[in-house]
Design an enzyme around this catalytic site. Sequence first.
Site, PDB file in Angstrom:
ATOM      1  N   ASP A   1       0.860  -1.183   0.000  1.00  0.00           N
ATOM      2  CA  ASP A   1       0.000   0.000   0.000  1.00  0.00           C
ATOM      3  C   ASP A   1       0.899   1.237   0.000  1.00  0.00           C
ATOM      4  O   ASP A   1       1.753   1.390   0.874  1.00  0.00           O
ATOM      5  CB  ASP A   1      -0.883  -0.045   1.262  1.00  0.00           C
ATOM      6  CG  ASP A   1      -1.896   1.085   1.298  1.00  0.00           C
ATOM      7  OD1 ASP A   1      -2.001   1.843   0.308  1.00  0.00           O
ATOM      8  OD2 ASP A   1      -2.581   1.202   2.332  1.00  0.00           O
TER       9      ASP A   1
ATOM     10  N   ASP B   1      -3.416   2.294  -5.525  1.00  0.00           N
ATOM     11  CA  ASP B   1      -2.179   2.275  -4.742  1.00  0.00           C
ATOM     12  C   ASP B   1      -2.016   1.030  -3.875  1.00  0.00           C
ATOM     13  O   ASP B   1      -1.266   1.027  -2.914  1.00  0.00           O
ATOM     14  CB  ASP B   1      -2.079   3.531  -3.868  1.00  0.00           C
ATOM     15  CG  ASP B   1      -3.085   3.530  -2.736  1.00  0.00           C
ATOM     16  OD1 ASP B   1      -4.115   2.853  -2.862  1.00  0.00           O
ATOM     17  OD2 ASP B   1      -2.835   4.202  -1.730  1.00  0.00           O
ATOM     18  N   GLU B   2      -2.726  -0.035  -4.225  1.00  0.00           N
ATOM     19  CA  GLU B   2      -2.690  -1.239  -3.398  1.00  0.00           C
ATOM     20  C   GLU B   2      -2.629  -2.482  -4.261  1.00  0.00           C
ATOM     21  O   GLU B   2      -3.299  -2.550  -5.298  1.00  0.00           O
ATOM     22  CB  GLU B   2      -3.993  -1.347  -2.606  1.00  0.00           C
ATOM     23  CG  GLU B   2      -3.913  -0.947  -1.168  1.00  0.00           C
ATOM     24  CD  GLU B   2      -5.270  -1.120  -0.512  1.00  0.00           C
ATOM     25  OE1 GLU B   2      -5.583  -2.239  -0.098  1.00  0.00           O
ATOM     26  OE2 GLU B   2      -6.015  -0.130  -0.451  1.00  0.00           O
TER      27      GLU B   2
HETATM   28 MG    MG Z   1      -2.461   3.967   0.376  1.00  0.00          MG
END
Ligand code: MG
Length: 407
Positions: free
Chosen positions: A17, A112-113
Site C-alpha cells: 500500500d 495504490d494497493e
Molecule cells: Mg495507500
Amino acid sequence: MQTTNTTGRKRKIIHMDLDAFFCAVEELKNPALSGKCFAVGGSPDQRGVIASCSYAARRYGVHSAMPTAQAIKLCPKLILVSSRHDEYSQISSSVMAILAELTPVMEQVSIDEAFLEVTDLADSGEIIAKNLQYKIKEQTGLSASFGVNSNKLVAKIANDFGKKQSRGDTYPGAIQVVEFGKEAEFMAPLPVAMLWGVGPKTTQRLGNIGVKTIGDLAKLSENSLVELFGKNGVFLRQRAMGIDDSDVESYEETKSISQEVTFNRDIVDVEVLLAEIKEISEKLGYKLRSKKLLAQSVRVKFRYYDFRTFTRQKKLSQPVNQDGIIYDAASQILTQNWDLLTPVRLIGVGVSQLSDETFQLSLWETDEARERKLLTVIDTLKVKYGRDIIRKASRMKKGENNQEDID
Ligand SMILES: [Mg+2]
C-alpha cells in the site's frame, strides 16, 4: 481461543500500500508542500470529500473520506489541492510494473494497493518486501508499506496495523510480518472495525453486545453469529480467526475485457447502478461477439466514496457472450456484495476466462448452446449478405429447433 489457522495453506502473500499516495505525488511535484497540512480532495462547497491527506493534517484528525468542509473546520490552515488523476494513474502503473517484475501472480486492488503471491520465491516475505520498498523509493520517490502473511486478509490487516503503529509526521514505510499460525493471535486485540466486511453499522451492533475486538468476535458461537448476520456470520467468524483461503487473482489485460464508470457524485441508488451495469454488460457482450470470444467469468469492481476498492467475481456454468447472462451475473454480484448504503463512486464490470468461440463449438453439448451458436452465425450472415439468406437460415433452423422470428 483458537490460535492456529486450521484450514490455511502455507503461502507467502504480500500486501503493498503506497503511503498517502495522492499527497505523496503532489509533494514530489511541489516540495514546498513538504511537512505542511494539505489534502487532495473536492472543494467544500460542492460537498467534496478528502481523497488523501498529509500526515501533518492527520494530526488534526483529518482523514480520507471525510467531507472537505469538516476537514477545514478541524484544520483551518489546510491547503486544498485538486486531484490530478491522470498523473496518479501513470505513477501507479510504474509501481505496479515494479511488482509485476517479481511475480505474475499480482492482484491490483486499487490505484495504490496490490497483493502479490511469492510462495515460490526463495527469500522470506520480509526480505522481498524490503527490496520492493527500496526499489519503489528509488524509481518513483514514493514510500510504500507492506504486510506479510500466508493469506490476503491478514497481510492486508497487518499492513493497516503496521502503518498505524508507525504513524507520525512522516511516511510510515512500515513492514509488518505475521508468522504462519499466528493469525488469530495477531488479530485478537485489534478493533472489529479493522476486519473486512465490518462497517460502522456492524461495529455498532457488535459494540452493543460487548464485542469490541476481533478476538471477542472470534469467541462468539457460530450460532449467535448466524443469528446476528445470517449466512455471512460463518464467514465473519472465519475471518475473525484469520482464515482466508482466497487466491491472489491476476487479471491480464488481454485475458479480460472490462469497462468502468466513475460517477460525478456518489451513488446510493441501486436502480442507477443496475442501469449502469446493464449498459456495460451490453457493451461487453457486443465486444465478445465481435471478437468471436466467449467468457466464463464475470466480475464487478466497486469503488466506494472513500476510495476503498474491491472486485468480486462469479464463475458461470458455461462460456457465454450474451448481454443478458452477463448482466444477470453482474447484478447478482452487486446485490450480494453491496449493502445498499455505502455511497459508490465507481462501478465496473469485466469478463474473463475467455475462449475462442469456434473452438468452443465442439465442446458445447446443450441444445441451448448450439442454438446460440446458430444465432451468432445468422447474425453474421445478416450483416454480410442481407435479408434473403437469413430467411433461408431461419427456415432451416425452424425445422430443427422450432425457433421463430430470427429477423
Ligand atoms: Mg495507500
